[in-house]
Design a protein around this motif. Structure first.
Motif, PDB file in Angstrom:
ATOM      1  N   VAL A  17      -9.699   5.882  -4.885  1.00  0.00           N
ATOM      2  CA  VAL A  17     -10.010   4.689  -4.100  1.00  0.00           C
ATOM      3  C   VAL A  17     -11.210   4.956  -3.199  1.00  0.00           C
ATOM      4  O   VAL A  17     -11.541   6.105  -2.915  1.00  0.00           O
ATOM      5  N   THR A  18     -11.834   3.872  -2.727  1.00  0.00           N
ATOM      6  CA  THR A  18     -12.942   4.017  -1.790  1.00  0.00           C
ATOM      7  C   THR A  18     -12.477   3.891  -0.346  1.00  0.00           C
ATOM      8  O   THR A  18     -13.072   4.482   0.556  1.00  0.00           O
ATOM      9  N   SER A  19     -11.399   3.114  -0.121  1.00  0.00           N
ATOM     10  CA  SER A  19     -10.828   2.997   1.219  1.00  0.00           C
ATOM     11  C   SER A  19      -9.412   2.448   1.129  1.00  0.00           C
ATOM     12  O   SER A  19      -9.028   1.827   0.139  1.00  0.00           O
ATOM     13  N   VAL A  20      -8.655   2.699   2.183  1.00  0.00           N
ATOM     14  CA  VAL A  20      -7.317   2.122   2.313  1.00  0.00           C
ATOM     15  C   VAL A  20      -7.120   1.734   3.772  1.00  0.00           C
ATOM     16  O   VAL A  20      -7.463   2.491   4.681  1.00  0.00           O
ATOM     17  N   THR A  21      -6.633   0.511   3.990  1.00  0.00           N
ATOM     18  CA  THR A  21      -6.349   0.013   5.333  1.00  0.00           C
ATOM     19  C   THR A  21      -4.840  -0.100   5.463  1.00  0.00           C
ATOM     20  O   THR A  21      -4.171  -0.656   4.590  1.00  0.00           O
ATOM     21  N   LEU A  22      -4.309   0.424   6.576  1.00  0.00           N
ATOM     22  CA  LEU A  22      -2.863   0.572   6.734  1.00  0.00           C
ATOM     23  C   LEU A  22      -2.379  -0.054   8.045  1.00  0.00           C
ATOM     24  O   LEU A  22      -3.093  -0.017   9.049  1.00  0.00           O
ATOM     25  N   PRO A  23      -1.137  -0.572   8.066  1.00  0.00           N
ATOM     26  CA  PRO A  23      -0.589  -1.181   9.284  1.00  0.00           C
ATOM     27  C   PRO A  23       0.094  -0.136  10.177  1.00  0.00           C
ATOM     28  O   PRO A  23       1.303   0.090  10.090  1.00  0.00           O
ATOM     29  N   GLY A  24      -0.648   0.525  11.031  1.00  0.00           N
ATOM     30  CA  GLY A  24      -0.081   1.520  11.933  1.00  0.00           C
ATOM     31  C   GLY A  24       0.719   0.871  13.051  1.00  0.00           C
ATOM     32  O   GLY A  24       0.556  -0.312  13.345  1.00  0.00           O
ATOM     33  N   VAL A  25       1.582   1.646  13.712  1.00  0.00           N
ATOM     34  CA  VAL A  25       2.402   1.102  14.793  1.00  0.00           C
ATOM     35  C   VAL A  25       1.556   0.695  16.002  1.00  0.00           C
ATOM     36  O   VAL A  25       1.968  -0.152  16.793  1.00  0.00           O
ATOM     37  N   ASP A  26       0.366   1.281  16.164  1.00  0.00           N
ATOM     38  CA  ASP A  26      -0.535   0.910  17.255  1.00  0.00           C
ATOM     39  C   ASP A  26      -1.687   0.032  16.775  1.00  0.00           C
ATOM     40  O   ASP A  26      -2.701  -0.094  17.454  1.00  0.00           O
ATOM     41  N   GLN A  30      -8.175   2.117   9.106  1.00  0.00           N
ATOM     42  CA  GLN A  30      -8.759   2.328   7.786  1.00  0.00           C
ATOM     43  C   GLN A  30      -9.065   3.801   7.582  1.00  0.00           C
ATOM     44  O   GLN A  30      -9.503   4.489   8.501  1.00  0.00           O
ATOM     45  N   ILE A  31      -8.846   4.268   6.356  1.00  0.00           N
ATOM     46  CA  ILE A  31      -9.180   5.630   5.982  1.00  0.00           C
ATOM     47  C   ILE A  31     -10.229   5.579   4.882  1.00  0.00           C
ATOM     48  O   ILE A  31     -10.071   4.862   3.898  1.00  0.00           O
ATOM     49  N   LEU A  32     -11.302   6.340   5.091  1.00  0.00           N
ATOM     50  CA  LEU A  32     -12.381   6.433   4.113  1.00  0.00           C
ATOM     51  C   LEU A  32     -12.452   7.858   3.569  1.00  0.00           C
ATOM     52  O   LEU A  32     -11.766   8.756   4.060  1.00  0.00           O
ATOM     53  N   ASN A  33     -13.300   8.066   2.590  1.00  0.00           N
ATOM     54  CA  ASN A  33     -13.515   9.371   1.987  1.00  0.00           C
ATOM     55  C   ASN A  33     -13.838  10.422   3.057  1.00  0.00           C
ATOM     56  O   ASN A  33     -14.585  10.148   3.994  1.00  0.00           O
ATOM     57  N   ASN A  34     -13.263  11.603   2.929  1.00  0.00           N
ATOM     58  CA  ASN A  34     -13.481  12.730   3.843  1.00  0.00           C
ATOM     59  C   ASN A  34     -13.022  12.476   5.274  1.00  0.00           C
ATOM     60  O   ASN A  34     -13.556  13.059   6.221  1.00  0.00           O
ATOM     61  N   HIS A  35     -12.012  11.638   5.454  1.00  0.00           N
ATOM     62  CA  HIS A  35     -11.426  11.381   6.767  1.00  0.00           C
ATOM     63  C   HIS A  35     -10.764  12.658   7.292  1.00  0.00           C
ATOM     64  O   HIS A  35     -10.294  13.489   6.524  1.00  0.00           O
ATOM     65  N   ALA A  36     -10.717  12.804   8.590  1.00  0.00           N
ATOM     66  CA  ALA A  36     -10.029  13.937   9.204  1.00  0.00           C
ATOM     67  C   ALA A  36      -8.539  13.884   8.857  1.00  0.00           C
ATOM     68  O   ALA A  36      -7.982  12.799   8.635  1.00  0.00           O
ATOM     69  N   PRO A  37      -7.872  15.027   8.811  1.00  0.00           N
ATOM     70  CA  PRO A  37      -6.427  15.028   8.530  1.00  0.00           C
ATOM     71  C   PRO A  37      -5.672  14.181   9.548  1.00  0.00           C
ATOM     72  O   PRO A  37      -6.002  14.177  10.743  1.00  0.00           O
ATOM     73  N   ILE A  38      -4.659  13.459   9.064  1.00  0.00           N
ATOM     74  CA  ILE A  38      -3.876  12.578   9.931  1.00  0.00           C
ATOM     75  C   ILE A  38      -2.476  12.410   9.344  1.00  0.00           C
ATOM     76  O   ILE A  38      -2.297  12.416   8.129  1.00  0.00           O
ATOM     77  N   VAL A  39      -1.509  12.255  10.228  1.00  0.00           N
ATOM     78  CA  VAL A  39      -0.149  11.853   9.861  1.00  0.00           C
ATOM     79  C   VAL A  39       0.197  10.710  10.797  1.00  0.00           C
ATOM     80  O   VAL A  39      -0.036  10.796  12.008  1.00  0.00           O
ATOM     81  N   SER A  40       0.739   9.610  10.250  1.00  0.00           N
ATOM     82  CA  SER A  40       1.039   8.448  11.081  1.00  0.00           C
ATOM     83  C   SER A  40       2.224   7.683  10.522  1.00  0.00           C
ATOM     84  O   SER A  40       2.528   7.759   9.332  1.00  0.00           O
ATOM     85  N   ILE A  41       2.849   6.918  11.404  1.00  0.00           N
ATOM     86  CA  ILE A  41       3.963   6.047  11.015  1.00  0.00           C
ATOM     87  C   ILE A  41       3.409   4.641  10.809  1.00  0.00           C
ATOM     88  O   ILE A  41       2.548   4.183  11.570  1.00  0.00           O
ATOM     89  N   LEU A  42       3.925   3.964   9.789  1.00  0.00           N
ATOM     90  CA  LEU A  42       3.477   2.612   9.471  1.00  0.00           C
ATOM     91  C   LEU A  42       4.577   1.611   9.805  1.00  0.00           C
ATOM     92  O   LEU A  42       5.763   1.919   9.722  1.00  0.00           O
ATOM     93  N   GLU A  43       4.153   0.397  10.160  1.00  0.00           N
ATOM     94  CA  GLU A  43       5.103  -0.673  10.422  1.00  0.00           C
ATOM     95  C   GLU A  43       4.951  -1.769   9.375  1.00  0.00           C
ATOM     96  O   GLU A  43       4.094  -1.671   8.490  1.00  0.00           O
ATOM     97  N   LYS A  44       5.760  -2.805   9.499  1.00  0.00           N
ATOM     98  CA  LYS A  44       5.702  -3.919   8.550  1.00  0.00           C
ATOM     99  C   LYS A  44       4.299  -4.516   8.551  1.00  0.00           C
ATOM    100  O   LYS A  44       3.709  -4.758   9.598  1.00  0.00           O
ATOM    101  N   GLY A  45       3.761  -4.687   7.338  1.00  0.00           N
ATOM    102  CA  GLY A  45       2.427  -5.254   7.230  1.00  0.00           C
ATOM    103  C   GLY A  45       1.859  -5.101   5.837  1.00  0.00           C
ATOM    104  O   GLY A  45       2.603  -4.933   4.861  1.00  0.00           O
ATOM    105  N   THR A  46       0.545  -5.119   5.767  1.00  0.00           N
ATOM    106  CA  THR A  46      -0.160  -5.110   4.491  1.00  0.00           C
ATOM    107  C   THR A  46      -1.011  -3.858   4.342  1.00  0.00           C
ATOM    108  O   THR A  46      -1.776  -3.526   5.237  1.00  0.00           O
ATOM    109  N   ILE A  47      -0.870  -3.202   3.201  1.00  0.00           N
ATOM    110  CA  ILE A  47      -1.780  -2.120   2.831  1.00  0.00           C
ATOM    111  C   ILE A  47      -2.866  -2.749   1.965  1.00  0.00           C
ATOM    112  O   ILE A  47      -2.573  -3.448   0.995  1.00  0.00           O
ATOM    113  N   LYS A  48      -4.120  -2.512   2.339  1.00  0.00           N
ATOM    114  CA  LYS A  48      -5.260  -3.040   1.583  1.00  0.00           C
ATOM    115  C   LYS A  48      -5.965  -1.868   0.906  1.00  0.00           C
ATOM    116  O   LYS A  48      -6.376  -0.928   1.573  1.00  0.00           O
ATOM    117  N   ILE A  49      -6.083  -1.938  -0.413  1.00  0.00           N
ATOM    118  CA  ILE A  49      -6.650  -0.855  -1.208  1.00  0.00           C
ATOM    119  C   ILE A  49      -7.956  -1.329  -1.839  1.00  0.00           C
ATOM    120  O   ILE A  49      -7.978  -2.362  -2.509  1.00  0.00           O
TER     121      ILE A  49
END
Length: 93
Positions: A17-26, A30-49
């Protein structure tokens, strides 16, 4: 980057993929290529790929909504995301 979306029932998506947008709790992020390492919790919403092409298996294709030829969305109730070494793993309900 590689994206994998997994639910308790099945692997919903795996591919480049080129990007993914995620519904974080805060808020959405969006995450793009070569993003820094991350761990996060997601809430109800839409993932856009966003990707140049998509290949869904027939048994899970109905869970995704086509926005255009290069963008699909997936509704979730909750989840967790990990980004490391240019690979995004999303566990969803």
């Amino acid at each position: 980057m590689i994206l994998e979306i997994v639910s308790p029932e099945a692997k919903l998506f795996s591919g480049e993929v080129t990007s993914v947008t995620l519904p974080g709790v805060d808020g959405s992020f969006q995450i793009l290529n070569n993003h820094a390492p991350i761990v996060s919790i997601l809430e109800k919403g839409t993932i856009k790929i966003a990707a140049s092409s998509f290949n869904f298996s027939k048994d899970v294709a109905d869970k995704f909504t086509k926005v255009n030829d290069q963008t699909y969305t997936l509704e979730i109730t909750s989840g967790t995301i990990e980004m490391k070494d240019n690979k995004v793993i999303v566990l969803v309900d």
